[in-house]
Design a protein around this motif. Structure first.
Motif, mmCIF file in Angstrom:
data_model
loop_
_atom_site.group_PDB
_atom_site.id
_atom_site.type_symbol
_atom_site.label_atom_id
_atom_site.label_comp_id
_atom_site.label_asym_id
_atom_site.label_seq_id
_atom_site.Cartn_x
_atom_site.Cartn_y
_atom_site.Cartn_z
ATOM 1 N N ILE A 13 -9.918 0.923 -9.711
ATOM 2 C CA ILE A 13 -10.052 0.250 -10.747
ATOM 3 C C ILE A 13 -11.701 0.042 -11.202
ATOM 4 C CG2 ILE A 13 -10.353 -2.323 -10.448
ATOM 5 C CD1 ILE A 13 -7.682 -2.161 -8.400
ATOM 6 N N PRO A 14 -11.584 0.178 -12.962
ATOM 7 C CA PRO A 14 -13.260 0.080 -12.909
ATOM 8 C C PRO A 14 -14.291 -1.409 -12.341
ATOM 9 C CG PRO A 14 -11.341 0.959 -15.111
ATOM 10 C CD PRO A 14 -11.363 -0.007 -13.347
ATOM 11 N N LEU A 15 -15.404 -0.874 -12.217
ATOM 12 C CA LEU A 15 -15.936 -2.018 -12.078
ATOM 13 C C LEU A 15 -16.140 -3.397 -12.103
ATOM 14 C CD1 LEU A 15 -18.422 -2.661 -9.572
ATOM 15 C CD2 LEU A 15 -19.787 -2.175 -11.360
ATOM 16 N N THR A 16 -16.466 -3.584 -13.861
ATOM 17 C CA THR A 16 -16.055 -4.503 -14.595
ATOM 18 C C THR A 16 -14.289 -5.918 -14.466
ATOM 19 O OG1 THR A 16 -15.548 -3.430 -16.060
ATOM 20 C CG2 THR A 16 -17.419 -4.217 -15.889
ATOM 21 N N GLU A 17 -13.526 -5.229 -14.215
ATOM 22 C CA GLU A 17 -11.836 -5.121 -14.252
ATOM 23 C C GLU A 17 -11.569 -5.926 -12.593
ATOM 24 O OE1 GLU A 17 -9.431 -2.952 -15.632
ATOM 25 O OE2 GLU A 17 -10.455 -1.842 -16.814
ATOM 26 N N ARG A 18 -12.785 -5.668 -11.771
ATOM 27 C CA ARG A 18 -12.740 -5.975 -9.918
ATOM 28 C C ARG A 18 -12.579 -7.486 -9.723
ATOM 29 N NH1 ARG A 18 -15.998 -1.147 -7.481
ATOM 30 N NH2 ARG A 18 -15.485 0.392 -8.428
#
Length: 460
Positions: free
Chosen positions: A455-460
């Motif tokens: 999961i990309p950092l901005t979506e966690r």
């Protein structure tokens, strides 16, 4: 504080953060216990039903015999221990009857696979004596300048430091490894005692006594000589310490520290790294630290019960241990029971005889009787609470702590004394591993986590 100055985080805040990290470790690293049964995992490399060790190698050095096969079933029997195929009881009887010290003879047997003649034993003792010294400035630069609070950690550091004094440390030829092994067998007892003396001086304000070994004395005699300010000891004291060293010298290839030695040696690493790894294993309270626990348990017992000869009072205390209500509340009666032996541990039986003699010499027969009472009463209490009516008996640690106490050895030296003895067995097993070099030891671990996407950092 420097931490707060450079990071803005106080020690308390850092501790709090670490505790949060630890909680995440527990949450995300806990494996469902049922999965071990689902995949028939041999936890601890033991069969989950019988508790018998998984066969992972072959050896000709030590053999532990604790059961017979009767009608296809394993039946517990009187425990036997063999060094290179010779019953340890016969070995001990041999040197005791001749009033000799046995550790050096035992070391020769373990290393070379045969008993020495009188001439070969004399020569072997001279070789060990030549190594019974430390490099110039070693005590000052390695032991005195950084006295640790734990003797086993200090001992491991000393062993690793010897690598720097070795002109050929990485050569794994048998002749070179044997040279290194003999030097460590001779030096580990010195480093253990010197480490303790320095520790006591720096941490507890004790007097510092660094005494040179006497090259004409045995390993056991030198240990007592170096430990005591006046260098004095009785013949019986030295004989009992020597016996303890013999009984701890080897115990097959499957015990934790020896198996560690096989694992690390199989990678092709140097002798000092392999022995340091074994020392790290032996430090554990489930392995080499057990005799300290026995002594501490008895210290608590002596303070807790009034009548050391009252079976009912002793049994009540032992039941309190099993019920996790007394001492360290672990549920264990330390010194009773063994991973392999059931009906008896031959090492405990051999140690018990001389222990009684020393107890008489020291005027501590009341304590010895308490040990006997516990040895007699504990098995039934443990068996009663075990779902399989497990058969247990006193192991070697049961009496060794009492022996060390009577010899005046401090608690901090109990496990280093074990290490000093087991150096013989570790060395023999390392050489055996190298001679029969096969594949690097690499058992399997099955991964049971579910696969999931990144999961990309901005979506966690």
């Amino acid at each position: 504080m420097l931490l707060e100055k450079y990071t803005g985080m106080s020690e308390d805040a850092l501790t709090l953060q670490i505790n949060k990290y630890a909680d995440r470790c527990v949450t995300n690293s806990s494996i469902d216990p049922d999965l071990y049964d689902t995949y028939d995992v041999k936890r601890g490399l033991r069969d989950r039903i019988t508790g018998k060790g998984v066969l992972t190698g072959l050896t000709e050095i030590g053999d532990v015999h604790s059961f017979d096969i009767v009608d296809g079933k394993s039946v517990p029997c009187e425990g036997k221990l063999y060094y290179r195929g010779i019953d340890i009881e016969d070995i001990v009887q041999g040197f005791l009857e001749e009033d000799r010290f046995g550790f050096e003879e035992t070391t020769y047997l373990l290393l070379f696979g045969e008993l020495p003649t009188a001439k070969r034993l004399e020569n072997f003792n001279q070789v060990l004596a030549q190594y019974r010294t430390l490099p110039t400035s070693f005590v000052r630069d390695i032991i005195m300048k950084a006295p640790g609070r734990d003797m086993m950690n200090l001992l491991a550091r000393c062993v690793l430091s010897l690598y720097a004094w070795d002109e050929n440390p990485d050569d794994t030829s048998i002749s070179n490894v044997l040279r290194q092994s003999l030097s460590l067998i001779a030096r580990v007892p010195l480093m253990s005692v010197y480490g303790y003396q320095v520790h006591e001086h720096y941490h507890n304000g004790g007097n510092l006594h660094i005494i040179n070994p006497d090259l004409n004395l045995s390993t056991a005699e030198n240990i007592l000589r170096l430990l005591r300010p006046d260098g004095s000891y009785t013949h019986l004291e030295a004989k009992l310490l020597d016996l303890a060293l013999v009984l701890h010298a080897e115990h097959g290839g499957g015990n934790n520290s020896t198996f560690t030695n096989h694992v690390v040696s199989s990678s092709g690493t140097d002798t000092y790294s392999a022995i340091a790894a074994s020392l790290g294993s032996l430090k554990g309270p489930k392995h080499g630290g057990a005799n300290i626990k026995v002594k501490q348990m008895f210290d608590h017992m002596k303070d807790t019960i009034d009548n050391w000869d009252d079976d009912e009072e002793i049994s009540s205390y032992l039941q309190g241990l099993v019920d996790k209500k007394l001492f360290d509340k672990s549920g264990l009666i330390y010194g009773i029971g063994h991973a392999v032996y059931a009906i008896s541990d031959p090492r405990a039986k051999l140690l018990k005889g001389l222990t009684e003699k020393l107890a008489k010499e020291k005027g501590r027969m009341d304590e010895f009787q308490l040990y006997q009472n516990v040895e007699r009463l504990a098995p039934a209490i443990i068996s009663k609470g075990h779902r399989r009516n497990k058969v247990v008996s006193a192991n070697v640690d049961f009496y060794s702590g009492f022996v060390y106490s009577m010899l005046g050895l401090p608690d901090a030296l109990y496990t280093p004394m074990f290490a000093s003895a087991r150096m013989a067995g570790w060395s023999a097993h390392r050489i055996e591993e190298l001679i029969n070099a096969g594949k690097i030891i690499r058992p399997a671990y099955k991964n049971v986590v579910k696969k999931h996407d990144y999961i990309p950092l901005t979506e966690r």
